[in-house]
Design a protein around this motif. Structure first.
Motif, short mmCIF file in Angstrom:
data_model
loop_
_atom_site.label_atom_id
_atom_site.label_comp_id
_atom_site.label_asym_id
_atom_site.label_seq_id
_atom_site.Cartn_x
_atom_site.Cartn_y
_atom_site.Cartn_z
N ARG A 97 16.29 -15.64 -3.23
CA ARG A 97 16.36 -16.48 -4.43
C ARG A 97 17.54 -16.10 -5.31
O ARG A 97 18.19 -16.95 -5.91
CB ARG A 97 15.06 -16.37 -5.24
N HIS A 98 17.83 -14.82 -5.39
CA HIS A 98 18.88 -14.35 -6.29
C HIS A 98 20.21 -14.09 -5.56
O HIS A 98 21.12 -13.49 -6.13
CB HIS A 98 18.41 -13.10 -7.03
N GLN A 99 20.27 -14.56 -4.31
CA GLN A 99 21.48 -14.39 -3.49
C GLN A 99 21.93 -12.94 -3.50
O GLN A 99 23.11 -12.63 -3.69
CB GLN A 99 22.57 -15.35 -3.95
N ALA A 100 20.94 -12.07 -3.31
CA ALA A 100 21.18 -10.63 -3.33
C ALA A 100 21.12 -10.06 -1.92
O ALA A 100 20.51 -10.64 -1.02
CB ALA A 100 20.11 -9.94 -4.20
N LEU A 101 21.75 -8.91 -1.76
CA LEU A 101 21.70 -8.17 -0.51
C LEU A 101 20.51 -7.23 -0.59
O LEU A 101 20.36 -6.48 -1.55
CB LEU A 101 23.00 -7.38 -0.34
N LEU A 102 19.64 -7.27 0.42
CA LEU A 102 18.47 -6.41 0.48
C LEU A 102 18.83 -5.14 1.24
O LEU A 102 19.24 -5.19 2.40
CB LEU A 102 17.30 -7.13 1.16
N TRP A 103 18.68 -4.00 0.60
CA TRP A 103 18.96 -2.69 1.18
C TRP A 103 17.63 -2.10 1.66
O TRP A 103 16.70 -1.96 0.86
CB TRP A 103 19.58 -1.77 0.15
N THR A 104 17.55 -1.75 2.95
CA THR A 104 16.27 -1.30 3.50
C THR A 104 16.44 -0.44 4.74
O THR A 104 17.47 -0.49 5.40
CB THR A 104 15.39 -2.52 3.84
N GLN A 105 15.40 0.29 5.05
CA GLN A 105 15.29 1.00 6.32
C GLN A 105 14.04 0.54 7.06
O GLN A 105 13.65 1.11 8.06
CB GLN A 105 15.27 2.51 6.08
N ASP A 106 13.40 -0.50 6.55
CA ASP A 106 12.16 -1.04 7.12
C ASP A 106 12.51 -1.96 8.29
O ASP A 106 13.21 -2.95 8.12
CB ASP A 106 11.41 -1.79 6.03
N GLU A 107 11.96 -1.65 9.45
CA GLU A 107 12.22 -2.42 10.68
C GLU A 107 11.88 -3.90 10.54
O GLU A 107 12.46 -4.74 11.24
CB GLU A 107 11.42 -1.84 11.84
N HIS A 108 10.92 -4.25 9.65
CA HIS A 108 10.54 -5.66 9.49
C HIS A 108 11.73 -6.55 9.12
O HIS A 108 11.74 -7.73 9.42
CB HIS A 108 9.47 -5.82 8.39
N PHE A 109 12.72 -5.96 8.46
CA PHE A 109 13.85 -6.74 7.96
C PHE A 109 15.04 -6.76 8.90
O PHE A 109 16.01 -7.48 8.66
CB PHE A 109 14.31 -6.17 6.60
N LYS A 110 14.98 -5.98 9.95
CA LYS A 110 16.11 -5.87 10.88
C LYS A 110 16.51 -7.24 11.42
O LYS A 110 15.67 -8.00 11.90
CB LYS A 110 15.74 -4.93 12.04
#
Length: 122
Positions: A97-110
């Motif tokens: 929604r906010h045209q943001a980059l999601l920073w993660t180490q969670d495999e769900h987002f890979k």
């Protein structure tokens, strides 16, 4: 660019683990940091359970240096379109929604769009 950090990234950063430096650029850029309210909940709950209320409240205060994004009905519906667990769906929908980059180490987002994924090493 706007940034969103998922709960696991916050926990790494706040505990100053060896992986904290991966999330530092996003978290320390408070001008561009978006904090989904579900992330506040997840981090607060874990720190409350492990370290007590005083530490949990101090950590939430640090998180609130970014722009806290409240959950509303339209964001809930947007999140429902993603085949992710509840909290992950809300975090991802907030980033989109906010045209943001999601920073993660969670495999769900890979492999998802607008995600900066840091694989955990075995």
């Amino acid at each position: 660019m706007k940034n969103v950090v998922d709960s696991s990234g916050w926990l790494e950063y706040l505990a100053d683990t060896s992986r904290a430096e991966l999330f530092a650029p996003a978290i320390e850029d408070t001008e561009n940091l978006m904090v989904p309210v579900i992330t506040l909940y997840e981090v607060f709950k874990k720190v409350l359970r492990e370290r007590g209320e005083n530490d949990a409240l101090q950590i939430v205060a640090v998180m609130q240096q970014g722009k806290v994004i409240e959950l509303d009905s339209s964001l809930a519906l947007e999140a429902g379109r993603h085949p992710l667990p509840l909290a992950d769906s809300l975090i991802y929908a907030t980033a989109l929604r906010h045209q943001a980059l999601l920073w993660t180490q969670d495999e769900h987002f890979k492999g998802l769009d607008q995600v900066r994924f840091f694989p955990k090493t075995a």
